[in-house]
Design a protein around this motif. Structure first.
Motif, PDB file in Angstrom:
ATOM      1  N   ALA A 283       0.826  -1.204   0.000  1.00 31.79           N
ATOM      2  CA  ALA A 283       0.000   0.000   0.000  1.00 31.79           C
ATOM      3  C   ALA A 283       0.861   1.256   0.000  1.00 31.79           C
ATOM      4  O   ALA A 283       0.509   2.272  -0.604  1.00 31.79           O
ATOM      5  CB  ALA A 283      -0.916  -0.013   1.213  1.00 31.79           C
ATOM      6  N   GLU A 284       2.015   1.189   0.641  1.00 34.60           N
ATOM      7  CA  GLU A 284       2.914   2.347   0.693  1.00 34.60           C
ATOM      8  C   GLU A 284       3.425   2.699  -0.706  1.00 34.60           C
ATOM      9  O   GLU A 284       3.537   3.876  -1.060  1.00 34.60           O
ATOM     10  CB  GLU A 284       4.095   2.046   1.621  1.00 34.60           C
ATOM     11  N   ILE A 285       3.724   1.672  -1.499  1.00 36.64           N
ATOM     12  CA  ILE A 285       4.189   1.898  -2.873  1.00 36.64           C
ATOM     13  C   ILE A 285       3.108   2.598  -3.687  1.00 36.64           C
ATOM     14  O   ILE A 285       3.364   3.570  -4.400  1.00 36.64           O
ATOM     15  CB  ILE A 285       4.594   0.558  -3.520  1.00 36.64           C
ATOM     16  N   ILE A 286       1.882   2.103  -3.586  1.00 33.03           N
ATOM     17  CA  ILE A 286       0.772   2.715  -4.321  1.00 33.03           C
ATOM     18  C   ILE A 286       0.605   4.173  -3.921  1.00 33.03           C
ATOM     19  O   ILE A 286       0.459   5.054  -4.768  1.00 33.03           O
ATOM     20  CB  ILE A 286      -0.528   1.935  -4.064  1.00 33.03           C
ATOM     21  N   ALA A 287       0.648   4.445  -2.616  1.00 34.71           N
ATOM     22  CA  ALA A 287       0.476   5.815  -2.127  1.00 34.71           C
ATOM     23  C   ALA A 287       1.567   6.735  -2.668  1.00 34.71           C
ATOM     24  O   ALA A 287       1.302   7.881  -3.051  1.00 34.71           O
ATOM     25  CB  ALA A 287       0.478   5.819  -0.608  1.00 34.71           C
ATOM     26  N   ALA A 288       2.792   6.236  -2.719  1.00 33.82           N
ATOM     27  CA  ALA A 288       3.916   7.060  -3.187  1.00 33.82           C
ATOM     28  C   ALA A 288       3.763   7.411  -4.667  1.00 33.82           C
ATOM     29  O   ALA A 288       3.922   8.577  -5.061  1.00 33.82           O
ATOM     30  CB  ALA A 288       5.228   6.315  -2.952  1.00 33.82           C
ATOM     31  N   TYR A 289       3.450   6.415  -5.488  1.00 35.69           N
ATOM     32  CA  TYR A 289       3.310   6.678  -6.919  1.00 35.69           C
ATOM     33  C   TYR A 289       2.097   7.551  -7.213  1.00 35.69           C
ATOM     34  O   TYR A 289       2.134   8.412  -8.093  1.00 35.69           O
ATOM     35  CB  TYR A 289       3.246   5.362  -7.693  1.00 35.69           C
ATOM     36  N   ARG A 290       1.035   7.353  -6.478  1.00 34.89           N
ATOM     37  CA  ARG A 290      -0.138   8.194  -6.671  1.00 34.89           C
ATOM     38  C   ARG A 290       0.140   9.640  -6.278  1.00 34.89           C
ATOM     39  O   ARG A 290      -0.349  10.574  -6.924  1.00 34.89           O
ATOM     40  CB  ARG A 290      -1.314   7.638  -5.864  1.00 34.89           C
ATOM     41  N   ALA A 291       0.934   9.839  -5.249  1.00 34.69           N
ATOM     42  CA  ALA A 291       1.278  11.198  -4.834  1.00 34.69           C
ATOM     43  C   ALA A 291       2.081  11.918  -5.909  1.00 34.69           C
ATOM     44  O   ALA A 291       1.838  13.092  -6.216  1.00 34.69           O
ATOM     45  CB  ALA A 291       2.059  11.162  -3.518  1.00 34.69           C
ATOM     46  N   VAL A 292       3.038  11.198  -6.498  1.00 34.81           N
ATOM     47  CA  VAL A 292       3.824  11.790  -7.588  1.00 34.81           C
ATOM     48  C   VAL A 292       2.918  12.087  -8.779  1.00 34.81           C
ATOM     49  O   VAL A 292       2.986  13.174  -9.378  1.00 34.81           O
ATOM     50  CB  VAL A 292       4.969  10.842  -8.005  1.00 34.81           C
ATOM     51  N   ALA A 293       2.071  11.130  -9.125  1.00 36.61           N
ATOM     52  CA  ALA A 293       1.162  11.323 -10.282  1.00 36.61           C
ATOM     53  C   ALA A 293       0.233  12.502 -10.069  1.00 36.61           C
ATOM     54  O   ALA A 293       0.006  13.315 -10.981  1.00 36.61           O
ATOM     55  CB  ALA A 293       0.354  10.045 -10.514  1.00 36.61           C
ATOM     56  N   ASP A 294      -0.311  12.631  -8.870  1.00 35.21           N
ATOM     57  CA  ASP A 294      -1.207  13.755  -8.574  1.00 35.21           C
ATOM     58  C   ASP A 294      -0.482  15.092  -8.695  1.00 35.21           C
ATOM     59  O   ASP A 294      -1.030  16.079  -9.199  1.00 35.21           O
ATOM     60  CB  ASP A 294      -1.807  13.619  -7.173  1.00 35.21           C
ATOM     61  N   LYS A 295       0.760  15.118  -8.252  1.00 37.49           N
ATOM     62  CA  LYS A 295       1.578  16.335  -8.337  1.00 37.49           C
ATOM     63  C   LYS A 295       1.819  16.723  -9.792  1.00 37.49           C
ATOM     64  O   LYS A 295       1.740  17.895 -10.167  1.00 37.49           O
ATOM     65  CB  LYS A 295       2.898  16.136  -7.605  1.00 37.49           C
ATOM     66  N   VAL A 296       2.116  15.721 -10.607  1.00 35.71           N
ATOM     67  CA  VAL A 296       2.357  15.982 -12.034  1.00 35.71           C
ATOM     68  C   VAL A 296       1.115  16.554 -12.689  1.00 35.71           C
ATOM     69  O   VAL A 296       1.187  17.509 -13.463  1.00 35.71           O
ATOM     70  CB  VAL A 296       2.800  14.673 -12.741  1.00 35.71           C
ATOM     71  N   VAL A 297      -0.041  15.991 -12.377  1.00 39.01           N
ATOM     72  CA  VAL A 297      -1.303  16.476 -12.957  1.00 39.01           C
ATOM     73  C   VAL A 297      -1.610  17.886 -12.470  1.00 39.01           C
ATOM     74  O   VAL A 297      -2.020  18.757 -13.254  1.00 39.01           O
ATOM     75  CB  VAL A 297      -2.453  15.516 -12.603  1.00 39.01           C
ATOM     76  N   THR A 298      -1.376  18.130 -11.182  1.00 38.00           N
ATOM     77  CA  THR A 298      -1.648  19.453 -10.605  1.00 38.00           C
ATOM     78  C   THR A 298      -0.769  20.531 -11.239  1.00 38.00           C
ATOM     79  O   THR A 298      -1.218  21.649 -11.533  1.00 38.00           O
ATOM     80  CB  THR A 298      -1.418  19.437  -9.089  1.00 38.00           C
ATOM     81  N   GLN A 299       0.486  20.182 -11.461  1.00 36.49           N
ATOM     82  CA  GLN A 299       1.428  21.143 -12.040  1.00 36.49           C
ATOM     83  C   GLN A 299       1.250  21.289 -13.543  1.00 36.49           C
ATOM     84  O   GLN A 299       1.806  22.200 -14.160  1.00 36.49           O
ATOM     85  CB  GLN A 299       2.862  20.705 -11.749  1.00 36.49           C
ATOM     86  N   GLY A 300       0.483  20.391 -14.148  1.00 38.52           N
ATOM     87  CA  GLY A 300       0.277  20.457 -15.596  1.00 38.52           C
ATOM     88  C   GLY A 300       1.460  19.995 -16.366  1.00 38.52           C
ATOM     89  O   GLY A 300       1.652  20.382 -17.512  1.00 38.52           O
TER      90      GLY A 300
END
Length: 300
Positions: A283-300
């Motif tokens: 679950a920690e791995i999923i959370a980490a990758y999702r956090a990076v992905a969300d940041k990328v989407v937020t920053q455009g």
């Protein structure tokens, strides 16, 4: 050692460490399992394989005296072939992929090892991660297509997928491809492979991987493979499936190597690492990758 992040197919971030560069090739480890299963999907689409419900021994009759006799291709893809194979601890040198690889290096043919496999449960009833299943899938591709696995992957996935490096697949001493762990590619090309799946198998307007296969391979086909909560992990056709409703999934390899794919966000993250404490997906791995992905989407 290498990190590539793509957003809608464009480079969003790239980092290398320890002297590695964007030109450095890395062993795929078990990320290669997702590549091998993709080759199965293309061969199926071409009619070279009739159905995932066919027994694998229809194409590999030399396995009829093994535990794979009568096992459906689908169950081999799902790591539920029922074989007596323990890959729970890579430090156990006589078990799982470690034992298989050590025996191979000492001269024991992978095909011989496959014929010695024995079934201990009904196929299609329980997930059991087994690299030998993926070796069998590599043999299936070669038998069904009449081509070497590396040649087929090069012509059907690597070249049309726009990979910059050639497809190199390691073999044992007898010419059998180590389909479970031995593709050698750059971090960028691993990311490109993930991007194909983020786009439903399409690359530059061309359908490289059948869209139906992309959906099926990244969707749980049985209850025992279905992730529950957002913190749970399931399994498709040699792809790990994240829980919840995001529709994200990833290829996973030893030492922290991964290709994370989030189609809805258009994000792909490819990582090559030397993390000896990476362990199994969590679950920690999923959370980490999702956090990076969300940041990328937020920053455009």
């Amino acid at each position: 050692r290498g990190l590539v992040v793509l957003k809608d197919g464009k480079l969003a971030a790239e980092r290398y460490y320890g002297g590695f560069t964007r030109h450095s090739r890395f062993n795929s480890w078990s990320v290669g399992k997702s590549i091998t299963s993709t080759a199965v999907g293309i061969a199926l689409n071409e009619g070279k394989i009739g159905s995932v419900d066919d027994p694998v021994t229809k194409y590999l009759p030399w396995l009829k005296n093994s535990g794979y006799n009568g096992v459906k291709i689908k169950h081999v893809l799902q790591m539920s072939s029922g074989q007596n194979y323990d890959e729970s601890d890579y430090t156990q040198v006589m078990e799982g992929a470690t034992g298989t690889t050590i025996r191979m290096v000492l001269g024991d043919p992978l095909k011989k090892q496959a014929t010695e496999s024995r079934r201990i449960r009904q196929p299609g009833t329980k997930f059991n991660y087994a690299s030998m299943d993926t070796f069998v899938l590599g043999q299936l591709v070669e038998a069904a297509t009449g081509q070497k696995l590396a040649t087929y992957v090069q012509n059907k996935i690597w070249h049309p997928g726009g990979m910059a490096s050639s497809a190199l697949v390691g073999e044992d001493y007898y010419g059998s491809p180590i389909a479970y762990a031995s593709y050698n590619a750059t971090t960028r090309d691993f990311a490109r492979f993930g991007d194909m799946f983020a786009n439903g198998g399409e690359v530059r307007g061309k359908q490289v991987v059948p869209a139906d296969w992309v959906r099926e391979a990244t969707t749980p086909q049985s209850d025992y493979l279905t992730p529950g909560s957002s913190e749970s992990i399931g399994y498709g056709y040699q792809w790990w499936l994240c829980g919840g409703d995001r529709g994200d999934f990833f290829a996973n390899g030893l030492l922290g190597q991964r290709v994370y794919v989030w189609p809805a966000g258009g994000v792909v993250i490819a990582v090559n690492s030397e993390d000896f404490n990476s362990g199994t997906p969590s679950a920690e791995i999923i959370a980490a990758y999702r956090a990076v992905a969300d940041k990328v989407v937020t920053q455009g």
